[in-house]
Structures are given as structure tokens and as C-alpha cells.
Design a protein around this motif. Structure first.
Motif, short mmCIF file in Angstrom:
data_model
loop_
_atom_site.label_atom_id
_atom_site.label_comp_id
_atom_site.label_asym_id
_atom_site.label_seq_id
_atom_site.Cartn_x
_atom_site.Cartn_y
_atom_site.Cartn_z
N LEU A 190 0.83 -1.20 0.00
CA LEU A 190 0.00 0.00 0.00
C LEU A 190 0.87 1.25 0.00
O LEU A 190 0.60 2.21 -0.73
CB LEU A 190 -0.93 -0.02 1.22
CG LEU A 190 -1.90 1.11 1.37
CD1 LEU A 190 -2.82 1.21 0.15
CD2 LEU A 190 -2.72 0.93 2.63
N ASP A 191 1.93 1.24 0.79
CA ASP A 191 2.85 2.37 0.84
C ASP A 191 3.48 2.62 -0.54
O ASP A 191 3.56 3.76 -1.00
CB ASP A 191 3.94 2.10 1.88
CG ASP A 191 4.86 3.29 2.06
OD1 ASP A 191 4.40 4.33 2.57
OD2 ASP A 191 6.04 3.18 1.67
N ARG A 192 3.88 1.55 -1.19
CA ARG A 192 4.49 1.69 -2.53
C ARG A 192 3.48 2.24 -3.53
O ARG A 192 3.79 3.15 -4.30
CB ARG A 192 5.02 0.33 -3.00
CG ARG A 192 5.58 0.37 -4.41
CD ARG A 192 6.35 -0.88 -4.76
NE ARG A 192 6.56 -1.08 -6.17
CZ ARG A 192 7.26 -0.30 -6.98
NH1 ARG A 192 7.84 0.77 -6.51
NH2 ARG A 192 7.39 -0.58 -8.26
N ILE A 193 2.27 1.70 -3.52
CA ILE A 193 1.24 2.17 -4.45
C ILE A 193 0.98 3.65 -4.24
O ILE A 193 0.94 4.43 -5.19
CB ILE A 193 -0.06 1.35 -4.29
CG1 ILE A 193 0.15 -0.08 -4.80
CG2 ILE A 193 -1.22 2.02 -5.02
CD1 ILE A 193 -0.96 -1.04 -4.40
N LEU A 194 0.81 4.06 -2.99
CA LEU A 194 0.53 5.47 -2.71
C LEU A 194 1.69 6.36 -3.11
O LEU A 194 1.48 7.47 -3.62
CB LEU A 194 0.16 5.66 -1.24
CG LEU A 194 -1.19 5.07 -0.86
CD1 LEU A 194 -1.42 5.18 0.64
CD2 LEU A 194 -2.32 5.74 -1.63
N SER A 195 2.93 5.91 -2.89
CA SER A 195 4.07 6.73 -3.30
C SER A 195 4.13 6.87 -4.82
O SER A 195 4.55 7.91 -5.34
CB SER A 195 5.38 6.19 -2.74
OG SER A 195 5.73 4.98 -3.37
N LEU A 196 3.70 5.84 -5.54
CA LEU A 196 3.71 5.89 -7.01
C LEU A 196 2.62 6.78 -7.58
O LEU A 196 2.81 7.44 -8.60
CB LEU A 196 3.60 4.48 -7.60
CG LEU A 196 4.82 3.59 -7.37
CD1 LEU A 196 4.50 2.15 -7.78
CD2 LEU A 196 6.03 4.11 -8.12
N VAL A 197 1.46 6.80 -6.94
CA VAL A 197 0.36 7.61 -7.48
C VAL A 197 0.34 9.03 -6.91
O VAL A 197 -0.39 9.88 -7.41
CB VAL A 197 -1.02 6.94 -7.27
CG1 VAL A 197 -1.08 5.60 -7.98
CG2 VAL A 197 -1.39 6.84 -5.82
N ALA A 198 1.14 9.29 -5.88
CA ALA A 198 1.14 10.60 -5.24
C ALA A 198 1.32 11.77 -6.20
O ALA A 198 0.65 12.80 -6.04
CB ALA A 198 2.20 10.65 -4.14
N PRO A 199 2.18 11.68 -7.22
CA PRO A 199 2.33 12.84 -8.10
C PRO A 199 1.12 13.08 -9.02
O PRO A 199 0.99 14.16 -9.59
CB PRO A 199 3.55 12.48 -8.97
CG PRO A 199 4.23 11.35 -8.28
CD PRO A 199 3.19 10.65 -7.48
N LEU A 200 0.26 12.10 -9.15
CA LEU A 200 -0.89 12.25 -10.05
C LEU A 200 -1.98 13.10 -9.42
O LEU A 200 -2.16 13.10 -8.20
CB LEU A 200 -1.48 10.87 -10.38
CG LEU A 200 -0.56 9.90 -11.12
CD1 LEU A 200 -1.24 8.54 -11.24
CD2 LEU A 200 -0.20 10.45 -12.49
N PRO A 201 -2.76 13.79 -10.25
CA PRO A 201 -3.91 14.51 -9.71
C PRO A 201 -4.90 13.52 -9.08
O PRO A 201 -5.05 12.40 -9.56
CB PRO A 201 -4.54 15.18 -10.94
CG PRO A 201 -3.46 15.18 -11.97
CD PRO A 201 -2.60 13.98 -11.69
N PRO A 202 -5.57 13.92 -8.01
CA PRO A 202 -6.52 13.02 -7.35
C PRO A 202 -7.56 12.42 -8.30
O PRO A 202 -7.91 11.25 -8.18
CB PRO A 202 -7.19 13.91 -6.30
CG PRO A 202 -6.15 14.93 -5.98
CD PRO A 202 -5.44 15.19 -7.28
#
Length: 177
Positions: free
Chosen positions: A130-142
Motif C-alpha cells: 500500500l505504501d508503494r502504491i501510494l508513493s507511485l500515485v502521489a504525483p498524479l492529480p486526485p
């Protein structure tokens, strides 16, 4: 990985509904936009709950432990998504629940009830992924992240249809593109 994300999206979407609505939800579907609105609306509280659960089991360098910015970024998108999320939840929950969602207390009540329910599905073993997924999508717009989550939910819905299972919440089949 798709199964983990789609299960997460299913938990999120399914638990966004009041329990009595689940039977009706199986016969209703949400459009992609409605599904995205529900996910965006719940995102800040879900991120907070995920951080609360995962922080004790993740290293200090983990994204969830060092970034409070993601929840703040999703707060504006959440507020903007509430009107469409309210309509989507009312659509699935039915006419008896719809008037309750018009109350000024509905928005915080829905999120404060749903986020802990969804979070109860997060296991310590899920936290690194979950941490990895969130770090990967963090730069994307919500909005993009919500769109990705709904796309994974559609994959899970398709698998459920093919295997004869019923999804707790269904995203309407998109026309061929």
C-alpha cells in the motif's frame, strides 16, 4: 497486484454504502464518474486511516509515515466530489436513504463511518505494498487516481461476472472505446 488494488477498490466502494443497501447495490451500477466521486470523497479519511494502521509497521522512511501532504491534497478534491458522491450513494442506497444524505451532517457522517470500516480490512502485511502504491500515485492529480481505482474496480467486476459472482458494488459496463 491487480487483485490487491481491485480488492481495495471493492472494499472502498462497497463499504461506502449503508449495510441495508447492499442487496439493492448488487442490482444497481454506478457510472465511472459516480464511482470516481465516491472514491474521491472518501480519500482523505481513508488515507488517514491507512497511515494510522501502517505507521507502526513501516520504516521511518516509508511514504505513509513521512507524507501528510497527500491527505491535504485530497481534501479539496473530496469537498468538490461530495455533491456527485452524495447522488451516487443515494442511487445505490435507494429512495429511503436519499433524503438523509441532504442533511448538512451527512457528508462528515458518511466518511467517519466508512473510513474505519474500510481500514479494518487493511492488514499489516498489506502496508508495504500500500505504501508503494501510494508513493507511485502521489504525483498524479486526485481525479486520475480515482479513475485508476475505478478502472481496477471494473476489472474486478468483469472477473466477477465471468465467474458468476456478484460484486458488492458494480461500475456500469463502459461502452467499447
Amino acid at each position: 497486484m491487480i487483485d490487491t488494488i481491485s480488492r481495495g477498490a471493492l472494499w472502498l466502494a462497497a463499504l461506502a454504502l449503508p449495510a441495508p443497501a447492499m442487496a439493492q447495490a448488487r442490482s444497481q451500477c454506478l457510472t465511472e464518474r459516480e464511482g470516481e466521486a465516491v472514491l474521491l470523497y472518501l480519500a482523505p479519511d481513508l488515507l488517514s486511516q491507512a497511515g494510522r494502521i501502517c505507521a507502526p509497521v513501516l520504516p521511518a522512511s516509508a511514504y505513509l509515515r513521512r507524507s501528510g501532504d497527500l491527505g491535504r491534497r485530497y481534501a479539496a478534491a473530496s469537498a468538490d466530489a461530495w455533491p456527485a458522491a452524495r447522488v451516487a450513494i443515494a442511487k445505490v442506497a435507494g429512495p429511503d436513504v436519499a433524503p438523509l444524505l441532504d442533511s448538512a451532517f451527512a457528508a462528515p457522517a458518511v466518511s467517519s463511518l466508512v473510513a474505519p470500516l474500510v481500514a479494518s480490512e487493511i492488514k499489516a502485511a498489506d502496508c508495504p505494498q500500500l505504501d508503494r502504491i501510494l508513493s507511485l500515485v502521489a504525483p498524479l492529480p486526485p481525479q486520475n487516481v480515482a479513475g485508476i481505482a475505478v478502472a481496477f474496480l471494473q476489472i474486478a467486476n468483469d472477473r466477477d461476472r465471468q465467474s458468476g459472482r456478484r460484486s458488492p458494488l458494480t461500475i456500469c459496463e463502459a461502452p467499447n472505446r
